[in-house]
Design an enzyme around this catalytic site. Structure first.
Site, mmCIF file in Angstrom:
data_model
loop_
_atom_site.group_PDB
_atom_site.id
_atom_site.type_symbol
_atom_site.label_atom_id
_atom_site.label_comp_id
_atom_site.label_asym_id
_atom_site.label_seq_id
_atom_site.Cartn_x
_atom_site.Cartn_y
_atom_site.Cartn_z
ATOM 1 N N ASP A 1 9.857 -11.972 -22.180
ATOM 2 C CA ASP A 1 10.304 -10.709 -22.079
ATOM 3 C C ASP A 1 10.490 -9.989 -23.017
ATOM 4 O O ASP A 1 10.099 -8.999 -23.427
ATOM 5 C CB ASP A 1 11.552 -10.700 -20.971
ATOM 6 C CG ASP A 1 11.850 -9.292 -20.298
ATOM 7 O OD1 ASP A 1 10.950 -8.654 -19.694
ATOM 8 O OD2 ASP A 1 12.596 -8.617 -20.948
ATOM 9 N N ARG B 1 0.762 -1.337 -0.024
ATOM 10 C CA ARG B 1 0.009 0.089 0.097
ATOM 11 C C ARG B 1 0.753 1.364 -0.050
ATOM 12 O O ARG B 1 0.359 2.162 -0.660
ATOM 13 C CB ARG B 1 -1.053 -0.035 1.262
ATOM 14 C CG ARG B 1 -1.895 1.136 1.138
ATOM 15 C CD ARG B 1 -2.611 1.429 2.375
ATOM 16 N NE ARG B 1 -3.416 2.720 2.551
ATOM 17 C CZ ARG B 1 -4.315 3.149 1.656
ATOM 18 N NH1 ARG B 1 -4.981 2.351 0.708
ATOM 19 N NH2 ARG B 1 -4.736 4.391 1.979
ATOM 20 N N HIS C 1 -0.488 -12.465 -13.790
ATOM 21 C CA HIS C 1 -1.569 -11.847 -14.592
ATOM 22 C C HIS C 1 -2.721 -12.647 -14.666
ATOM 23 O O HIS C 1 -3.693 -12.168 -14.876
ATOM 24 C CB HIS C 1 -1.050 -11.737 -16.319
ATOM 25 C CG HIS C 1 -0.044 -10.802 -16.527
ATOM 26 N ND1 HIS C 1 0.725 -10.681 -17.680
ATOM 27 C CD2 HIS C 1 0.513 -9.866 -15.586
ATOM 28 C CE1 HIS C 1 1.711 -9.403 -17.546
ATOM 29 N NE2 HIS C 1 1.462 -9.183 -16.159
ATOM 30 N N LYS D 1 2.474 -7.203 -21.681
ATOM 31 C CA LYS D 1 3.046 -8.313 -21.963
ATOM 32 C C LYS D 1 3.773 -9.041 -20.841
ATOM 33 O O LYS D 1 4.527 -8.345 -19.855
ATOM 34 C CB LYS D 1 3.841 -7.904 -23.167
ATOM 35 C CG LYS D 1 5.037 -6.899 -23.099
ATOM 36 C CD LYS D 1 6.439 -7.730 -22.710
ATOM 37 C CE LYS D 1 7.230 -6.574 -22.509
ATOM 38 N NZ LYS D 1 8.627 -7.269 -21.762
#
Length: 360
Positions: free
Chosen positions: A211, A71, A111, A129
């Site tokens: 990557d 946070r 993801h 990506k």
């Protein structure tokens, strides 16, 4: 200073900073965002999230919210970028009716967890990506998006840069003749000294394929008439089990070839050459390129093509999602290209024996 030093390519972060500096103070183009505006939030507050917030600010817009595992980092991010709300949990973000779209900027292996929940909550999602770890995860996410009537979009910059849209328009109109061969290089130098960093860490879905390979394969696939159905390759793995270099040759049913070289441990130019009957198209630093050179076969004439601006790369991504939400079929269809690329990357990793913990 030698010319070779002066003209050496910048690393990704430095290149992005230079691109933003180049457009600072300029009037934002009025043809980028041309669909109804969505209210955006972001998950994660790392490099890409900061670039996203900066990009929106260039357009006179701001993020509405941010959620992050830590946070304190989210609060600092919100203060830096004038973000209206910091969520204590991602569940609070999903439940907020004031948010239409979410940009997921977390590590690759997280993801699918965010995609499942955000799409099921009725949010449109732009995902950094690589959009998922593998083809099965992407198909799952697409099914959830279809079920809930929302848009899922891959944020790989290749899919969104106006330069490629213009080159594809001309190629599809027949100006270049038949496409025969795509050759793409992408090399970065990442020290082996710290194998826990994200590039070499198998627990963070590291490796060259997800990557940097995603850029090369996306550009290759854009200019091919169909998905390659023949693939041969060699991949080098490091001691952590991730791929650090690869050579790939692909061919589709039309006989179009793609030749790709990737490495995380040697600097290479990010150079693409797409060869047609009537010309070849050369693009340097191609992930966010705004300029290409066409060399015509008949007389060697060189033509410079410019479209878009590197500094607005992430704006083009968000604009495409907004267009897709508004019903633009071309923008909505970009996920099909992303799915083909993900299928190729999944196949190649399987051939090389790169398996992430989440896949075991």
């Amino acid at each position: 200073m030698l010319d070779t030093e002066k003209n050496a390519p910048l690393d990704a972060a430095a290149a992005a900073s230079a691109a933003f500096a180049a457009v600072e103070g300029q009037a934002f183009p009025d043809d980028v965002f041309n669909a109804p505006e969505l209210r955006w939030a972001v998950i994660g507050c790392g490099v890409i999230a900061n670039q996203m917030a900066t990009s929106l600010a260039l357009a006179g817009r701001h993020l509405r919210g941010v959620a992050n595992r830590t946070r304190d980092k989210a609060v600092a991010f919100a203060e830096r970028h004038h973000v209206a709300r910091v969520y204590d949990t991602v569940e609070e973000l999903y439940a907020d009716p004031e948010i239409d779209a979410i940009y997921v900027t977390t590590p690759h292996n997280t993801h699918i967890r965010y995609l499942r929940a955000a799409l099921a909550a009725g949010k449109h999602v732009l995902c950094e990506k690589s959009i998922t770890l593998n083809a099965a995860e992407l198909e799952e996410a697409r099914a959830i998006a279809r079920e809930h009537g929302v848009v899922l979009m891959d944020a790989t910059t290749i899919l969104h840069m106006p330069l490629y849209r213009e080159l594809l328009r001309r190629a599809n109109a027949g100006e270049f003749g038949r496409m025969n061969l795509a050759q793409l290089n992408f090399g970065s130098y990442k020290e082996y000294g710290d194998l826990t960093n994200r590039f070499y860490n198998i627990n963070l879905a590291g490796g060259a394929m997800l990557d940097i390979g995603v850029y090369a394969l996306s550009l290759m696939r854009l200019f091919m008439a169909s998905q390659p159905n023949e693939v041969v390759s060699l991949g080098n793995l490091c001691e952590t089990g991730v791929d650090v270099a690869g050579g790939i040759v692909c061919r589709n049913a039309e006989g179009q070839l793609g030749v790709v070289s990737l490495t995380l441990h040697s600097k290479q130019p990010k150079r693409a050459v797409i060869s047609f009957d009537s010309c070849y198209v050369e693009v340097s630093e191609y992930p966010r390129a705004d300029t290409a050179t066409i060399v015509w076969t008949a007389d060697g004439r060189r033509e410079t093509v410019s479209a878009g601006t590197e500094g607005y790369a992430l704006c083009y991504e968000m604009a495409d999602l907004e267009r897709a939400v508004a019903g633009d079929a071309e923008a909505a269809g970009l996920i099909d290209v992303a799915a083909d690329v993900m299928e190729l990357m999944t196949r190649l990793r399987a051939d090389w024996g790169v398996v992430y913990p989440e896949e075991r």
